[in-house]
Design a protein around this motif. Structure first.
Motif, PDB file in Angstrom:
ATOM      1  N   ASP A 271       0.823  -1.211   0.000  1.00 27.23           N
ATOM      2  CA  ASP A 271       0.000   0.000   0.000  1.00 27.23           C
ATOM      3  C   ASP A 271       0.857   1.262   0.000  1.00 27.23           C
ATOM      4  O   ASP A 271       0.516   2.261  -0.652  1.00 27.23           O
ATOM      5  CB  ASP A 271      -0.932   0.004   1.214  1.00 27.23           C
ATOM      6  CG  ASP A 271      -2.040  -1.032   1.109  1.00 27.23           C
ATOM      7  OD1 ASP A 271      -2.321  -1.483  -0.018  1.00 27.23           O
ATOM      8  OD2 ASP A 271      -2.614  -1.404   2.151  1.00 27.23           O
ATOM      9  N   ARG A 272       1.962   1.229   0.730  1.00 25.66           N
ATOM     10  CA  ARG A 272       2.853   2.395   0.771  1.00 25.66           C
ATOM     11  C   ARG A 272       3.468   2.643  -0.604  1.00 25.66           C
ATOM     12  O   ARG A 272       3.542   3.791  -1.072  1.00 25.66           O
ATOM     13  CB  ARG A 272       3.949   2.154   1.809  1.00 25.66           C
ATOM     14  CG  ARG A 272       5.051   3.232   1.838  1.00 25.66           C
ATOM     15  CD  ARG A 272       4.563   4.559   2.377  1.00 25.66           C
ATOM     16  NE  ARG A 272       5.565   5.602   2.244  1.00 25.66           N
ATOM     17  CZ  ARG A 272       6.619   5.757   3.067  1.00 25.66           C
ATOM     18  NH1 ARG A 272       6.803   4.919   4.098  1.00 25.66           N
ATOM     19  NH2 ARG A 272       7.473   6.742   2.874  1.00 25.66           N
ATOM     20  N   LEU A 275       0.891   4.150  -2.883  1.00 23.19           N
ATOM     21  CA  LEU A 275       0.657   5.553  -2.540  1.00 23.19           C
ATOM     22  C   LEU A 275       1.764   6.445  -3.088  1.00 23.19           C
ATOM     23  O   LEU A 275       1.496   7.523  -3.636  1.00 23.19           O
ATOM     24  CB  LEU A 275       0.577   5.703  -1.026  1.00 23.19           C
ATOM     25  CG  LEU A 275       0.430   7.142  -0.488  1.00 23.19           C
ATOM     26  CD1 LEU A 275      -0.888   7.750  -0.960  1.00 23.19           C
ATOM     27  CD2 LEU A 275       0.519   7.167   1.039  1.00 23.19           C
ATOM     28  N   ARG A 278       1.387   6.800  -6.849  1.00 24.08           N
ATOM     29  CA  ARG A 278       0.257   7.687  -7.153  1.00 24.08           C
ATOM     30  C   ARG A 278       0.626   9.153  -6.913  1.00 24.08           C
ATOM     31  O   ARG A 278       0.320  10.027  -7.726  1.00 24.08           O
ATOM     32  CB  ARG A 278      -0.959   7.298  -6.311  1.00 24.08           C
ATOM     33  CG  ARG A 278      -2.211   8.111  -6.644  1.00 24.08           C
ATOM     34  CD  ARG A 278      -3.472   7.475  -6.087  1.00 24.08           C
ATOM     35  NE  ARG A 278      -3.517   7.496  -4.644  1.00 24.08           N
ATOM     36  CZ  ARG A 278      -3.497   6.408  -3.877  1.00 24.08           C
ATOM     37  NH1 ARG A 278      -3.401   5.210  -4.438  1.00 24.08           N
ATOM     38  NH2 ARG A 278      -3.555   6.495  -2.565  1.00 24.08           N
ATOM     39  N   ASN A 279       1.313   9.427  -5.803  1.00 26.86           N
ATOM     40  CA  ASN A 279       1.715  10.799  -5.495  1.00 26.86           C
ATOM     41  C   ASN A 279       2.733  11.317  -6.508  1.00 26.86           C
ATOM     42  O   ASN A 279       2.697  12.496  -6.895  1.00 26.86           O
ATOM     43  CB  ASN A 279       2.300  10.872  -4.081  1.00 26.86           C
ATOM     44  CG  ASN A 279       1.233  10.741  -3.006  1.00 26.86           C
ATOM     45  OD1 ASN A 279       0.051  10.963  -3.274  1.00 26.86           O
ATOM     46  ND2 ASN A 279       1.630  10.392  -1.801  1.00 26.86           N
ATOM     47  N   THR A 302      -5.214   1.742  -7.062  1.00 24.83           N
ATOM     48  CA  THR A 302      -4.902   1.005  -5.837  1.00 24.83           C
ATOM     49  C   THR A 302      -4.471  -0.400  -6.240  1.00 24.83           C
ATOM     50  O   THR A 302      -4.756  -0.843  -7.367  1.00 24.83           O
ATOM     51  CB  THR A 302      -6.126   0.897  -4.906  1.00 24.83           C
ATOM     52  OG1 THR A 302      -7.151   0.134  -5.579  1.00 24.83           O
ATOM     53  CG2 THR A 302      -6.679   2.265  -4.521  1.00 24.83           C
TER      54      THR A 302
END
Length: 329
Positions: A271-272, A275, A278-279, A302
């Motif tokens: 998940d990290r 993220l 995505r950022n 995701t």
């Protein structure tokens, strides 16, 4: 007293070891460089994307993202290295849909199982292709091209940059559905394929916008349409084949670029990573670079969304490959 002291002295090293291990286990991720394996040669579009993305992720995460090119065997060598790496988040791959999905249907034997040995982290961008023709072909849109192909049965040749790659599968599908008996010419790369297309040795090919856009603008090639569901940001004036009535799934599906990690990588780390990707893609400079290469950035992805899309596309690619009759050793 001596016995008690001795016992305490024996316990102390064990306690220190336990505390050290606990501290290590709880150390924040990441606390050392992350290796992003690109299973293709340096200098290609996938490698360029990895370096742009890696630099942005490095700035965000406070650790270097080291790009490691492990090219060979249509992405198999590098992908296998990641599949067999420690599932700790420090070895990941930026691969294409062929290395992460279609190779399992193309090759009789793979050293890894894409669905069991890898966890899909984040789908970065779609990679639609442009169907281009030599200007000598008297077709300006998809329907005119279909008529030309049908009127020249057995005389049209299409190129690809590898047997089993999307340009081959899409061309094979078109030849079969139109009963056109087109010839497939496989090249050892996209650049020589495009040069032969310009030279008239082949009449048509599916190719990346990065390779053909300058030639289309110069009038050396003509763009007929694009694969995928949406028009390409870098070629907005070119309609999709789907818009022009070629609605088969072979023309609506596209390749993609994505991040994957070894199976067993802890969910919080997966998940990290998602993220951070995505950022990074929210940065204007990164997005502009990605879209400039002809890719379509995916927003708000995701791991779960990627896995769902992966499973949905599996049977489509399986059918395309099976219909082509391709099997590789």
């Amino acid at each position: 007293m001596k016995k008690s002291t001795s016992a305490l002295l024996g316990i102390a090293p064990a306690a220190s070891f336990f505390i050290a291990c606990s501290a290590f286990a709880q150390a924040p991720y990441p606390n050392k460089p992350i290796h992003m394996v690109v299973p293709f040669q340096a200098g290609g579009a996938t490698d360029v994307l990895a370096r742009v993305l890696g630099q942005a992720m490095s700035s965000q995460m406070g650790q270097p993202v080291v790009i490691d090119n492990k090219a060979g065997a249509a992405g198999i060598i590098g992908t296998d290295a990641v599949a067999k790496a420690a599932p700790d988040g420090y070895t990941i791959t930026l691969g294409l849909s062929n290395s992460l999905l279609t190779n399992q249907f193309l090759y009789n034997k793979l050293p890894y199982d894409s669905q069991k040995d890898l966890v899909m982290v984040y789908r970065i961008a779609m990679a639609p292709l442009v169907l281009v023709v030599n200007p000598a072909v008297p077709a300006k849109n998809a329907q005119e091209l279909v008529k030309y192909i049908q009127a020249n049965k057995g005389k049209v040749a299409y190129g690809s940059y590898g047997t089993g790659a999307y340009p081959h599968l899409a061309g094979s599908h078109m030849s079969q559905t139109l009963k056109a008996d087109m010839s497939h010419v496989a090249y050892k790369g996209e650049a020589p394929m495009v040069q032969d297309l310009i030279g008239g040795q082949i009449q048509m090919a599916f190719a990346s916008a990065l390779q053909v856009k300058p030639h289309v603008q110069a009038g050396k090639l003509r763009a007929i349409g694009t694969s995928g569901e949406k028009r390409m940001t870098t070629l907005p004036q070119v309609p999709t084949l789907n818009e022009q009535g070629l609605t088969d799934e072979a023309y609506r599906v596209t390749g993609w670029l994505a991040i994957a990690a070894p199976s067993g990588t802890p969910k919080p780390i997966v998940d990290r990573l998602a993220l951070e990707v995505r950022n990074a893609l929210k940065q204007a400079a990164v997005r502009d670079r990605v879209t400039g290469m002809g890719f379509e950035v995916l927003d708000n992805g995701t791991p779960e969304a990627f896995l769902a899309a992966y499973r949905q596309e599996l049977p489509i690619w399986y059918r395309l490959i099976k219909a082509s009759g391709v099997k590789l050793d």
